[in-house]
Each structure stands twice: as structure tokens, then as C-alpha cells.
Design a protein around this motif. Structure first.
Motif, short mmCIF file in Angstrom:
data_model
loop_
_atom_site.label_atom_id
_atom_site.label_comp_id
_atom_site.label_asym_id
_atom_site.label_seq_id
_atom_site.Cartn_x
_atom_site.Cartn_y
_atom_site.Cartn_z
N GLY A 1 0.81 -1.22 0.00
CA GLY A 1 0.00 0.00 0.00
C GLY A 1 0.83 1.27 0.00
N GLY B 1 10.66 -2.37 2.25
CA GLY B 1 11.58 -2.12 3.37
C GLY B 1 13.00 -2.58 3.16
N ASP C 1 9.81 -7.51 -1.87
CA ASP C 1 9.35 -6.12 -2.00
C ASP C 1 8.95 -5.54 -0.65
OD1 ASP C 1 8.26 -3.73 -2.88
OD2 ASP C 1 6.58 -4.66 -3.95
N GLY D 1 8.21 3.14 2.00
CA GLY D 1 8.82 3.64 3.23
C GLY D 1 8.40 2.94 4.51
N GLY E 1 12.31 1.06 -3.05
CA GLY E 1 11.76 2.37 -3.42
C GLY E 1 12.47 3.47 -2.66
N SER E 2 12.06 3.66 -1.39
CA SER E 2 12.65 4.74 -0.60
C SER E 2 14.15 4.50 -0.37
CB SER E 2 11.92 4.88 0.74
OG SER E 2 11.86 3.64 1.41
C1 DX5 Z 1 4.42 -1.38 -1.38
C2 DX5 Z 1 4.95 -1.47 -2.79
C3 DX5 Z 1 6.42 -1.40 -2.87
C4 DX5 Z 1 7.00 -0.10 -2.38
C5 DX5 Z 1 8.34 -0.41 -1.78
O1 DX5 Z 1 3.07 -1.65 -1.39
O2 DX5 Z 1 4.55 -2.70 -3.37
O3 DX5 Z 1 6.91 -1.71 -4.16
O4 DX5 Z 1 7.15 0.88 -3.37
O5 DX5 Z 1 8.83 0.75 -1.21
P1 DX5 Z 1 9.97 0.71 -0.10
O6 DX5 Z 1 11.19 0.09 -0.73
O7 DX5 Z 1 10.15 2.14 0.26
O8 DX5 Z 1 9.47 -0.13 1.05
#
Ligand code: DX5
Ligand code: ZN
Length: 227
Positions: free
Chosen positions: A144, A179, A177, A147, A199-200
Motif C-alpha cells: 500500500g 523495506g 518487495d 517507506g 523504493g525509498s
Molecule cells: C508497497 C509497494 C512497494 C514499495 C516499496 O506496497 O509494493 O513496491 O514501493 O517501497 P519501499 O522500498 O520504500 O518499502
């Protein structure tokens, strides 16, 4: 000798008003895949992008588009995502009533079929689909948002899944996927994971290009000097 880690930056943490610049930056950093998070406000409590944005991204890059569908009733939209130019289409096991049919539908468009599990979904839920799936995406956060904090049960789940795949000699990619950052990426890779989303961990760093290199180096067993 294991294959090097596949690094899949999640565009959820990109700057959406200068997406192309961010994609070019990830290309410079030698990202392997682009991870595209599709959320519908039903399956997860957030709304993001759909096929029009994916086809716009397709027009500007040759990178593998790894589409993570966090949507209810994904069968309705698989054709749209296939036509938009997705390379990998991953659905959630929790959102599919007839998972085998959904996986076959993805493959019928010539796309790689992925199946994802939320952290609290028993791993056994994908046991029967394993020979048909090209990829299993293990969530290490509740989907969802970017970060969030990594849930450590992932390590046990990834190792078990690795065993299942290797024992049956299957050609199925394990992706993780949520954290994942520079400080835990090597541990994730060493649990038997092939592809890692961040992502982050990439976009919030001061130098995302260098961060991707450092992540690859950390998985390869090298010392990382960049934090
Ligand atoms: C979360 C997404 C992820 C998210 C990961 O629901 O599926 O792909 O962008 O982001 P980080 O790496 O910041 O946890
Ligand atoms: Zn994702």
C-alpha cells in the motif's frame, strides 16, 4: 556461482512530475528492472497508476517493466496491462479466485506471470502454482505504501521457497518487495532471493545512481562505502 542480484527500483518513490528524468537516472545507475506499483484503493488503501502511465513509461525506456498489481479482480485488467507494455505481470494470490486461470491468461499475452503473497499469507498458498509461475513476489511489508519497515519473517519464507524451487528444479524467480535498504539487502539476497525491489531505499538516498551500485556490490559480497 549464483546469478547477481536483480535490482528493481520502485517508481512509487520517484518524482511523478519528472518521471522521465528519474527513469534516465535509474538507467544510468544500471537498474535491472523498473518496479511499477499499481494500486486500486480496494485491495490496498492507496491509489496509484494504471495502464496509461505504464504505456507512457514503455515509450521512453527499454528496461524490463515489472508490474505489481495490488488490485481486486486483476483478470479484468490483464489485457490492458499487457497491451500497455508490461513485461512481468504480478497478481496477488489473495485477489485471485482462480489463480491458475489468471496465470495462464497472463502467459497467453506472452508475458511473464508473477504471483505475490502478503506477509501474513501462508507460503503453502502458492505451492500448487509454483510449476506454472515465472516469479513469486514475497511482500516484506503490508502492501500500500513505500517507506514502511521490513518484516523479518521474510527470511524464513524466502529460504523455504528457495528450497521448494530448487528441489523441484523449477525455473521460478523469487522477488522481495518492501523495506529493503542498503543495510539489509545482502541478508535478503543471501536468503535465496533473485530480484529485490527498493523504493525509498534508492530514491531517498542522496545519490540514487551510486546507491544502486552499492546495493549490487553488497549482494556480491563486497564492502559498501556509501551510506
Ligand atoms: C508497497 C509497494 C512497494 C514499495 C516499496 O506496497 O509494493 O513496491 O514501493 O517501497 P519501499 O522500498 O520504500 O518499502
Ligand atoms: Zn511493489
Amino acid at each position: 556461482m549464483r546469478k547477481p542480484a536483480i535490482i528493481a527500483p520502485s517508481l512509487l518513490s520517484a518524482n511523478f512530475v519528472r518521471l522521465e528524468e528519474d527513469i534516465r537516472m535509474l538507467e544510468r545507475g544500471k537498474a535491472d528492472w523498473l518496479h511499477l506499483d499499481v494500486m486500486d484503493g480496494h485491495f490496498v488503501p492507496n491509489i496509484t497508476i494504471g495502464p496509461p502511465v505504464i504505456s507512457a513509461i514503455r515509450a521512453v525506456t527499454k528496461l524490463t517493466l515489472d508490474c505489481h498489481l495490488m488490485i481486486t479482480d486483476p483478470d479484468r485488467y490483464i489485457e490492458d496491462f499487457a497491451k500497455a507494455g508490461a513485461d512481468i505481470i504480478t497478481v496477488h494470490v489473495e485477489a485471485c479466485t482462480h489463480l491458475h486461470r489468471t496465470v495462464q491468461r497472463i502467459k497467453s499475452f506472452g508475458k511473464k506471470a508473477g504471483v505475490s503473497l502478503n506477509p501474513a499469507t501462508p507460503l503453502s498458498f502458492i505451492k500448487e502454482i509454483l510449476p506454472d509461475a515465472d516469479l513469486i513476489l514475497l511482500m516484506s511489508v503490508n502492501p500500500g505504501f513505500g517507506g514502511q519497515q521490513f518484516i523479518p519473517s521474510l527470511f524464513r519464507r524466502a529460504s523455504t521457497l528457495r528450497q521448494w524451487i530448487d528441489t523441484q528444479n523449477l525455473n521460478c524467480t523469487i522477488e522481495v518487495d518492501g523495506g529493503v535498504k542498503l543495510d539489509n539487502i545482502s541478508e535478503v539476497y543471501n536468503a535465496g532471493v533473485d530480484a529485490i525491489v527498493s523504493g525509498s531505499g534508492i530514491f531517498a538516498s542522496t545519490d540514487p545512481v551510486q546507491m544502486i551500485a552499492s546495493m549490487k556490490e553488497a549482494c556480491a559480497g563486497g564492502l559498501s562505502v556509501f551510506v
